[in-house]
Design an enzyme around this catalytic site. Structure first.
Site, PDB file in Angstrom:
ATOM      1  N   ARG A 118      -3.169 -66.496  60.015  1.00  0.00           N
ATOM      2  CA  ARG A 118      -3.040 -67.911  59.696  1.00  0.00           C
ATOM      3  C   ARG A 118      -4.385 -68.583  59.471  1.00  0.00           C
ATOM      4  O   ARG A 118      -4.457 -69.685  58.939  1.00  0.00           O
ATOM      5  CB  ARG A 118      -2.289 -68.632  60.830  1.00  0.00           C
ATOM      6  CG  ARG A 118      -0.869 -68.164  61.007  1.00  0.00           C
ATOM      7  CD  ARG A 118      -0.274 -68.675  62.289  1.00  0.00           C
ATOM      8  NE  ARG A 118      -0.044 -70.111  62.277  1.00  0.00           N
ATOM      9  CZ  ARG A 118       1.109 -70.692  61.955  1.00  0.00           C
ATOM     10  NH1 ARG A 118       2.132 -69.946  61.611  1.00  0.00           N
ATOM     11  NH2 ARG A 118       1.246 -71.991  61.980  1.00  0.00           N
ATOM     12  N   GLU A 158     -11.313 -67.387  46.740  1.00  0.00           N
ATOM     13  CA  GLU A 158     -10.780 -67.283  48.094  1.00  0.00           C
ATOM     14  C   GLU A 158     -11.432 -66.182  48.912  1.00  0.00           C
ATOM     15  O   GLU A 158     -11.772 -66.388  50.081  1.00  0.00           O
ATOM     16  CB  GLU A 158      -9.262 -67.016  48.048  1.00  0.00           C
ATOM     17  CG  GLU A 158      -8.411 -68.216  47.742  1.00  0.00           C
ATOM     18  CD  GLU A 158      -6.938 -67.861  47.731  1.00  0.00           C
ATOM     19  OE1 GLU A 158      -6.164 -68.553  48.392  1.00  0.00           O
ATOM     20  OE2 GLU A 158      -6.561 -66.877  47.053  1.00  0.00           O
ATOM     21  N   HIS A 168     -14.999 -78.212  24.856  1.00  0.00           N
ATOM     22  CA  HIS A 168     -14.956 -79.631  25.199  1.00  0.00           C
ATOM     23  C   HIS A 168     -15.771 -79.936  26.453  1.00  0.00           C
ATOM     24  O   HIS A 168     -15.488 -80.907  27.155  1.00  0.00           O
ATOM     25  CB  HIS A 168     -13.512 -80.092  25.373  1.00  0.00           C
ATOM     26  CG  HIS A 168     -12.716 -80.036  24.113  1.00  0.00           C
ATOM     27  ND1 HIS A 168     -12.921 -80.904  23.066  1.00  0.00           N
ATOM     28  CD2 HIS A 168     -11.746 -79.170  23.707  1.00  0.00           C
ATOM     29  CE1 HIS A 168     -12.090 -80.609  22.069  1.00  0.00           C
ATOM     30  NE2 HIS A 168     -11.367 -79.550  22.439  1.00  0.00           N
ATOM     31  N   LYS A 224      -3.703 -69.378  56.315  1.00  0.00           N
ATOM     32  CA  LYS A 224      -2.549 -68.874  55.572  1.00  0.00           C
ATOM     33  C   LYS A 224      -1.482 -69.942  55.405  1.00  0.00           C
ATOM     34  O   LYS A 224      -0.921 -70.132  54.337  1.00  0.00           O
ATOM     35  CB  LYS A 224      -1.969 -67.654  56.304  1.00  0.00           C
ATOM     36  CG  LYS A 224      -0.764 -67.018  55.616  1.00  0.00           C
ATOM     37  CD  LYS A 224      -1.144 -66.447  54.264  1.00  0.00           C
ATOM     38  CE  LYS A 224      -0.013 -65.647  53.643  1.00  0.00           C
ATOM     39  NZ  LYS A 224      -0.343 -65.204  52.282  1.00  0.00           N
TER      40      LYS A 224
END
Length: 600
Positions: free
Chosen positions: A27, A484, A500, A595
């Site tokens: 987590r 990540e 652009h 997580k």
């Protein structure tokens, strides 16, 4: 982010708590701690860093059959031992762990705790100090606990010990996940059933603003005003073997390799007795009755939603808007007359998405949750649920849940199209089977993709991922994966947008990864590649078989063009994985990330 475990029973709690916290490492966290209660009182051990550091600090001589534990992901106060949980009241009578964010902690501190010296920088400490203050004023622990909770604004999952209340854990929940696990002669507390699957598979779900008094043989659920609640347990549908790495060095690699099987399982789970793809009729009807579909998601799920928009519009003919959940919740656009909301979330606990769900339910709009976790908060609270059937995903960076999301979105769009009488010119079930085989070919190509990572990313400070149409959405996901886990500054762009403004960032040696899987725009993206090469970029073109040209770095197995995102993302995942390995990064637990994002 953050995790809670608790145990009350007849055996020593230390190892149960530590193993439970280890199961919650996926987590994301920066510190960890446990509190053990026995006849001598409460002992708190906490450390900055990993569970291994905490385990090393625990005195094995301490025996205690009651305890709570926590993994912290810093929100208030820097990651250090002082700010780590558990937190104790001034007298050390009360010891508490907390997930979530208390929005009014500062005002509560000023109103009630001016004479209390705070030992940490956390919002959590305010909770435990308030409880002690109210007990000192004459309240019982239970009444003080409920009274404090009624004052809190924000999200919380709480487990608390009272040194003077043997055989009791005080538990509460609001907008942050928490479960009670039931056993023979013991009970447990957990943020995630996975944490305590080692001892039980029977769980009772908690709803917002509920309090539970947990004892060795009983649990009493009640509202904040003390009204009792009865609720039956459910059996957690998890297999311990699914949450172990086995022979793999990392969960992420295991989960990448599982993707062919996930696609095949999804086909099986969404197949009716006649062998046709099928979705709950209530969901199909909800889609047919809507004049616009609003997809609400965050991160990787948002990227899957962009592909889902393409499917629903091109296959089913339903207008779709895709919104970032954290933006939609506070800046809601003008809605259509008959909106339908689809929430995409791997964990089913994403706080940003849940706050939108709550608002849409209050407005009376129909809702669907697409999630990997049955029984999760968004699944329970939405009108309908679509399951991913991907199995537990432990690595922080999502891989198999993403491909499962895209596959299920394609199936729903296909079934809804047929329900609306629209002709679909390809057999999706057959094409998904081809995709599964193509993904298997790709996960078997690890050596070549590791070499690409070495050539283009391992020594780079930044990189660009470009594509057009569906390839643009996959480029966004590819760039996110690189950011990540390898910490390389990577950005995904629509190929036509380079000129652009972004092309100003191209310099000698800049890696540019380009996808070319869509026939109509393949010439255009190749033109974009020439533009960046002329300015010194190093190109890496990943093309689909049948669209390949000389000089392309990698050719993907051919699949139906609409399903190309399912195969194009696999090299992105593996390139990111090997780039992270080569840079010495923690692949499964990247820094600063969680997580399950359970706070807004």
């Amino acid at each position: 982010m953050c995790g809670i475990v608790g145990y009350i029973g007849s055996v020593d709690a230390k190892e149960i708590l530590l193993k439970g916290l280890e199961k919650l490492e996926y987590r994301g966290y920066d510190s960890a701690g446990i509190a053990l209660r026995n006849e001598q009182g409460i002992t708190v051990i906490k450390e900055k860093g990993r569970i291994a550091d905490l385990r090393a600090a625990v005195d094995t001589a301490i025996l205690a059959s009651t305890g709570i534990g926590h993994t912290r992901w810093a929100t208030h106060g820097v990651p250090n031992q002082t700010n780590a949980h558990p937190h104790q009241s001034a007298s050390s009578r009360f010891t508490l762990v907390h997930n979530g964010v208390i929005e009014n902690y500062s005002s509560l501190q000023k109103q009630y705790l001016q004479d209390v010296s705070m030992s940490s920088d956390t919002d959590t400490e305010v909770i435990v100090q308030l409880i002690e203050t109210f007990v000192a004023g004459g309240m019982t622990t239970e009444v003080a606990f409920r009274h404090t909770l009624a004052l809190l604004h924000g999200s919380y999952a709480i487990a608390m010990l009272d040194a003077e209340a043997a055989n009791t854990i005080f538990v509460a929940k609001n907008r942050s996940p928490l479960l009670i696990g039931l056993g023979e002669n013991f009970n447990v507390v957990a943020s995630d059933a996975m944490a305590m699957l080692q001892v039980t598979d029977r769980y009772v779900e908690l709803h917002d603003q509920e309090v539970v008094i947990v004892r060795q043989d009983t649990i009493d659920i009640m509202t904040l005003d003390g009204a009792k609640i009865a609720r039956d347990p459910y059996v957690a549908e998890l297999d311990m073997s699914d949450i172990e790495k086995g022979t793999y060095p990392h969960f992420m690699l295991k989960e990448i390799d599982e993707q062919p099987g996930v696609i095949r399982k999804i086909i099986q789970m969404y197949e009716n007795e006649q062998g046709e793809l099928s979705v709950d009729a209530a969901i199909v009807n909800a889609c047919k009755e809507a004049d616009r579909l609003y997809i609400i998601a965050a991160g990787t799920s948002y990227h899957a939603g962009l592909i889902g928009k393409h499917y629903f519009e091109k296959i089913a003919g339903i207008p779709v808007e895709v919104h970032i959940s954290s933006e939609f919740g506070y800046n809601m656009p003008l809605l259509s007359e008959k909106p339908l909301f689809l929430f995409i979330t791997q964990s089913g606990e994403t706080a940003d998405s849940r706050q939108v769900l709550v608002k849409m339910k209050a407005l009376g709009h129909p809702t669907i949750t697409l999630t990997n976790v049955p029984g999760s908060t968004l699944s329970r609270e939405a009108d309908h649920t679509l399951l991913l059937h991907a199995g537990p995903e432990i690595a922080v960076a999502s891989t198999k849940a993403y491909t499962a999301q895209v596959a299920v979105l394609a199936i729903v769009a296909d079934v809804v199209a047929q329900g609306r009488g629209k002709a679909v010119d390809f057999e999706l079930k057959k094409e998904l089977a081809i995709v599964a085989n193509a993904i298997q070919t790709l996960v078997d190509s690890k050596e070549e993709l590791a070499q690409i990572a070495h050539e283009f990313l391992a020594v780079s400070r930044n990189a660009f991922f470009i594509g057009r149409s569906l390839d643009f959405y996959v480029s966004l996901e590819g760039a996110l994966k690189v950011k990540e886990i390898s910490y390389i500054q990577a950005e995904g762009f629509a190929g036509g947008e380079l000129k652009h403004g972004t092309i100003a960032l191209i310099e000698q040696g800049t890696p540019v990864v380009a996808l070319a899987t869509q026939q109509a725009v393949s010439p255009n993206i190749r033109g974009n590649v020439k533009e960046v090469v002329a300015r010194g970029a190093i190109p890496c073109i990943l093309s689909m078989e049948g669209l390949e040209e000389e000089g392309d770095r990698f050719v993907l197995p051919r699949v139906h063009e609409l399903l190309a995102p399912l195969v194009a993302v696999i090299p992105m995942q593996l390139i990111s994985y090997y780039a992270a390995l080569q840079k010495g990064c923690d692949v499964d637990k990247p820094r600063n990330l969680a997580k399950s994002v359970t706070v807004e």
